[in-house]
Design a protein around this motif. Sequence first.
Motif, PDB file in Angstrom:
ATOM      1  N   UNK A  35       0.848  -1.213   0.163  1.00  0.00           N
ATOM      2  CA  UNK A  35       0.008  -0.009  -0.216  1.00  0.00           C
ATOM      3  C   UNK A  35       0.944   1.471  -0.019  1.00  0.00           C
ATOM      4  N   UNK A  36       0.262   2.322  -0.529  1.00  0.00           N
ATOM      5  CA  UNK A  36       1.142   3.662  -0.658  1.00  0.00           C
ATOM      6  C   UNK A  36       0.754   4.486   0.771  1.00  0.00           C
ATOM      7  N   UNK A  37      -0.265   4.077   1.350  1.00  0.00           N
ATOM      8  CA  UNK A  37      -0.533   4.638   2.859  1.00  0.00           C
ATOM      9  C   UNK A  37      -1.148   3.648   3.534  1.00  0.00           C
ATOM     10  N   UNK A  38      -1.161   3.729   4.750  1.00  0.00           N
ATOM     11  CA  UNK A  38      -1.933   2.855   5.836  1.00  0.00           C
ATOM     12  C   UNK A  38      -2.523   3.902   6.740  1.00  0.00           C
ATOM     13  N   UNK A  39      -3.855   3.796   7.031  1.00  0.00           N
ATOM     14  CA  UNK A  39      -4.346   4.739   8.109  1.00  0.00           C
ATOM     15  C   UNK A  39      -4.923   3.842   9.349  1.00  0.00           C
ATOM     16  N   UNK A  40      -4.289   3.765  10.417  1.00  0.00           N
ATOM     17  CA  UNK A  40      -4.633   2.944  11.322  1.00  0.00           C
ATOM     18  C   UNK A  40      -5.062   3.520  12.934  1.00  0.00           C
ATOM     19  N   UNK A  41      -5.944   4.757  12.678  1.00  0.00           N
ATOM     20  CA  UNK A  41      -6.163   5.008  13.922  1.00  0.00           C
ATOM     21  C   UNK A  41      -7.494   4.328  14.581  1.00  0.00           C
ATOM     22  N   UNK A  42      -8.121   3.536  13.771  1.00  0.00           N
ATOM     23  CA  UNK A  42      -9.400   2.930  14.412  1.00  0.00           C
ATOM     24  C   UNK A  42      -9.045   1.924  15.487  1.00  0.00           C
ATOM     25  N   UNK A  43      -9.759   1.531  16.342  1.00  0.00           N
ATOM     26  CA  UNK A  43      -9.625   0.859  17.347  1.00  0.00           C
ATOM     27  C   UNK A  43     -10.137  -0.750  17.197  1.00  0.00           C
ATOM     28  N   UNK A  44     -10.844  -0.756  16.043  1.00  0.00           N
ATOM     29  CA  UNK A  44     -11.640  -2.089  15.892  1.00  0.00           C
ATOM     30  C   UNK A  44     -11.847  -2.094  14.574  1.00  0.00           C
ATOM     31  N   UNK A  61     -16.300  -0.553  13.779  1.00  0.00           N
ATOM     32  CA  UNK A  61     -17.050  -1.187  14.995  1.00  0.00           C
ATOM     33  C   UNK A  61     -16.533  -0.608  16.244  1.00  0.00           C
ATOM     34  N   UNK A  62     -15.751   0.371  16.340  1.00  0.00           N
ATOM     35  CA  UNK A  62     -15.306   0.940  17.507  1.00  0.00           C
ATOM     36  C   UNK A  62     -16.318   1.996  17.990  1.00  0.00           C
ATOM     37  N   UNK A  63     -17.103   2.390  17.073  1.00  0.00           N
ATOM     38  CA  UNK A  63     -18.370   3.191  17.400  1.00  0.00           C
ATOM     39  C   UNK A  63     -18.023   4.486  16.734  1.00  0.00           C
TER      40      UNK A  63
END
Length: 201
Positions: A35-44, A61-63
């Motif tokens: 991938x050219x970018x990964x966004x990993x802020x979600x907790x689920x 799913x983390x709401x």
Amino acid sequence: KVSCVQFNEEATVIVSGSIDSTIRCWDCRSRRPEPIQILAEAKDGISSLKVSAHEILSGSVDGRSRRYDLRAGQLYSDYVGSPITSICFSRDGQCLLLASLDSTLRLLDKETGELLGEYTGHCSTKYRLDCVLSEQDTHVGSASEDGRVYFWDLVEGSLSLSLPVGRGVVQSLAFHPTLPCLLAATQGQVQLWREESFQPE
């Protein structure tokens, strides 16, 4: 495991959401496996994605809904307290519509996160069900686990219509971009409904 995918408007980038809580962007032109970018802020897990000219909108799913403004390099997040199953922009780009597993749709102001409306009456507690806005942003709609599709007046919040689509769960909905037509998917069928009379084709 990938749960949702979208193209950007130029179809040069694929955006995918996964149950590992990441959003990944892939370059269609180079076809590189990384991938050219990964966004990993979600907790689920990521349950829903929408992509506009310069924004990535995700439901988790983390709401939380998360809106990545790629032009400004900013992340905006709103918490609804229940796992989000579907999310979309309004046609005018000013609002966000979120569906969650507490059988509630929520309309939020995109810029401030202010709750503009809540819509209830359908059943959504177990499955990933779609929510939609009509082609003129006058009504919000939701699939339902009781075999119906529900529509509410966007401004008044009142239930306008309950369509008996089938006996099983209605999971997927899509409005035609310019015409008053609705697609609904249930029990191995795709149904086309015309808004004038809401009769199946």
